[in-house]
Motif scaffolding. Structure first.
Motif, PDB file in Angstrom:
ATOM      1  N   ASP A 255       1.140   5.558  -3.518  1.00  0.00           N
ATOM      2  CA  ASP A 255       1.232   7.014  -3.671  1.00  0.00           C
ATOM      3  C   ASP A 255       2.620   7.526  -3.287  1.00  0.00           C
ATOM      4  O   ASP A 255       2.772   8.580  -2.701  1.00  0.00           O
ATOM      5  N   PHE A 256       3.622   6.728  -3.606  1.00  0.00           N
ATOM      6  CA  PHE A 256       4.987   7.079  -3.192  1.00  0.00           C
ATOM      7  C   PHE A 256       5.601   8.110  -4.136  1.00  0.00           C
ATOM      8  O   PHE A 256       5.621   7.916  -5.347  1.00  0.00           O
TER       9      PHE A 256
ATOM     10  N   ASN B 148       0.813  -1.216   0.000  1.00  0.00           N
ATOM     11  CA  ASN B 148       0.000   0.000   0.000  1.00  0.00           C
ATOM     12  C   ASN B 148       0.840   1.256   0.000  1.00  0.00           C
ATOM     13  O   ASN B 148       0.485   2.260  -0.590  1.00  0.00           O
ATOM     14  N   ILE B 149       1.974   1.163   0.720  1.00  0.00           N
ATOM     15  CA  ILE B 149       2.854   2.315   0.846  1.00  0.00           C
ATOM     16  C   ILE B 149       3.277   2.831  -0.525  1.00  0.00           C
ATOM     17  O   ILE B 149       3.382   4.020  -0.755  1.00  0.00           O
ATOM     18  N   GLN B 150       3.469   1.880  -1.460  1.00  0.00           N
ATOM     19  CA  GLN B 150       4.049   2.272  -2.746  1.00  0.00           C
ATOM     20  C   GLN B 150       3.084   3.023  -3.651  1.00  0.00           C
ATOM     21  O   GLN B 150       3.508   3.804  -4.494  1.00  0.00           O
TER      22      GLN B 150
END
Lengths: 230, 277
Positions: A83-84, A79-81
């Motif tokens: 909107d990275f 999930n982190i990636q």
């Protein structure tokens, strides 16, 4: 000597065993599909192959060259990636970390390899784009380029086509197949048994019954009939 | 007004405040980028409450140098919180909420029971929201702050590429042989150090603002990790300077003024980001 020799591997946690007595070999140039239901232990198996998780019992042997050069790895997207804020260039270059060790900065060699991998994945026009602005298929190509940056002989891909639309999925399969034709050994987790029977040289099916063999053996086996009947 | 400002800038206490303010703003912004992206911003918040509890203990014990207690306790909690985030029965966010509320209550409780001060609520309020203590810094405070900040900045520059890799993708980094656990612990310890330092500047309740706002603002407008990091540091320093100067000239509380400047910068970045997209 095979790239990886796995004998009598049992995986899981102390209280819960998920895979019991799995043995298989990965030879240079193979295209191995690992198929099975959700939660059957596919990701646990490759995490063990990558030495991220210890097996409960059993043995895994690696060819010397493989240990030295490393394995290219494409994990499932987190999930982190999504909107990275990082550019394609920054992400692909981070694939060179294995070669860095404790040295803090990238060399010109690292940059050259990263550029080649970006070209190989046809991402030149997106090199300065932000990862979060890319489509799902483009994001997967970026992660694949990063995995290629390790310059290992083996790629391990954890569901690289999940969440992609069918056309992009086919492009991804074609891309991975072309890498395999260039001599890179590929181990890929997939839900897509149809694709496995089309592209794989070998198949591992994890489920109530374990299966390991070539694609033709799989097509003639009970395991494949059982799963296609379902 | 500009004349008054230059007059103030002659005073050593204003110079010290500006040096410390800029350094802390810079460090917290650098770390903030990683914390926000790793979804760890709440750890910063929890730790600031822990620091408050530790500060209360130090106050009650009448310690001259309260850092001796605050720093170790906060660092310890940082490491603990990070570990609980990984694999325990109590999930990460619940553990943070528990520790932070517990520390806050415990801090107020012991201050209330044991304090000899005649102005208890004033003490508590200034610890939480920052007092004018940034205007009464001693030379040794300033040197501690400078050396710790330099350490944080060096850590960040030297490990920049590793920090990026670990922030973007832990699994991949582990598979590449990066010792992810070590870096996560280092990040937690650095966060604790920054929070303790920043407590002087904005007070323990407003520290998270210093960590979170600049990086969130930068993420609205920048596309690359490098630019987000640089922009976040620059924004944070500008806001801290603006806040300090305004608070000196207008006599407003230092901490709240800095946070207000950060919030205003965020609003501007939000609008710019929308227009660009």
């Amino acid at each position: 000597m095979p790239l990886i020799t796995v004998s009598d591997l049992t995986l899981g946690y102390e209280s819960k065993i998920i895979i019991r007595n799995l043995s298989f070999k990965v030879e240079r140039g193979d295209y191995l599909y690992i198929v099975g239901e959700n939660g059957s232990g596919k990701t646990t198996l490759i995490k063990t192959l990558l030495k991220l998780q210890p097996p409960v019992s059993g043995k895994i042997e690696y060819e010397d060259g493989l240990t030295r050069k490393g394995i290219g790895y494409l994990p499932q997207q987190s999930n982190i990636q999504k909107d990275f804020p990082a550019t394609v260039w920054e992400i692909v270059l981070s694939g060179r970390q294995k070669k860095r060790g404790l040295r803090p900065f990238y060399s010109s060699e690292d940059r050259k390899v990263a550029n080649e991998c970006i070209r190989r994945m046809e991402l030149e026009s997106l090199i300065k784009s932000s990862y979060r602005d890319l489509s799902g298929g483009q994001q997967q190509r970026v992660l694949l380029a990063r995995a290629l940056c390790t310059e290992g002989d083996l790629l391990i891909l954890d569901e690289p086509v999940s969440g992609l639309d069918p056309v992009i999925m086919e492009e991804m399969y074609a891309l991975v197949e072309s890498l395999n034709r260039d001599g890179i050994t590929v181990v890929m987790i997939s839900h897509d048994i149809a694709a496995a029977t089309r592209y794989a040289s070998h198949i591992i099916h994890i489920g109530e019954k374990l299966f390991f063999g070539t694609r033709d053996e799989y097509l003639n086996s009970d395991t494949s009939k059982w799963s296609s009947a379902k | 007004m500009i004349k008054t400002l230059f007059e103030y800038l002659q005073y050593p206490f204003v110079q010290k405040a500006l040096i410390v303010g800029v350094l802390i703003a810079l460090c917290s912004a650098l770390l903030g980028v990683t914390l926000v992206l790793k979804r760890f911003s709440f750890i910063g918040d929890g730790l600031s409450h822990v620091a408050f509890g530790a500060m209360a203990i130090a106050t009650v014990l009448n310690l001259v140098d309260n850092m001796v207690i605050i720093l170790p306790i906060t660092v310890l909690c940082a490491v603990l919180l990070l570990r609980t985030g990984q694999n325990t029965k109590i999930k990460g966010d619940a553990a943070v909420a528990m520790i932070s509320v517990g520390a806050l209550a415990f801090g107020y409780l012991i201050m209330n029971v044991f304090s000899t001060s005649s102005n208890l609520s004033g003490d508590v309020c200034s610890t939480l929201f920052g007092s004018q203590s940034i205007l009464t810094l001693s030379a040794s405070d300033v040197w501690i702050c400078i050396s710790l900040s330099v350490a944080v900045i060096l850590f960040f520059v030297f490990f920049y590429n590793k920090i990026f890799a670990v922030t973007f993708d832990e699994s991949f980094s582990k598979a590449s042989g990066i010792r992810v656990g070590v870096y996560n612990t280092l990040i937690a310890i650095t966060t604790a150090v920054i929070i303790v330092l920043a407590m002087n500047l904005v007070g323990s309740l407003l520290i998270s603002a210093l960590i979170i706002f600049p990086s969130l603002s930068a993420m609205r407008v920048c596309k690359s990790f490098k630019m987000v990091t640089v922009m976040s540091a620059v924004l944070s320093v500008i806001c801290a300077m603006t806040g300090l100067i305004v608070s000196i000239l207008a006599g407003t509380p230092v901490g709240s003024t800095i946070v207000a400047a950060d919030a205003a910068a965020f609003a501007v970045c939000l609008v710019i980001g929308r227009i660009k997209a």
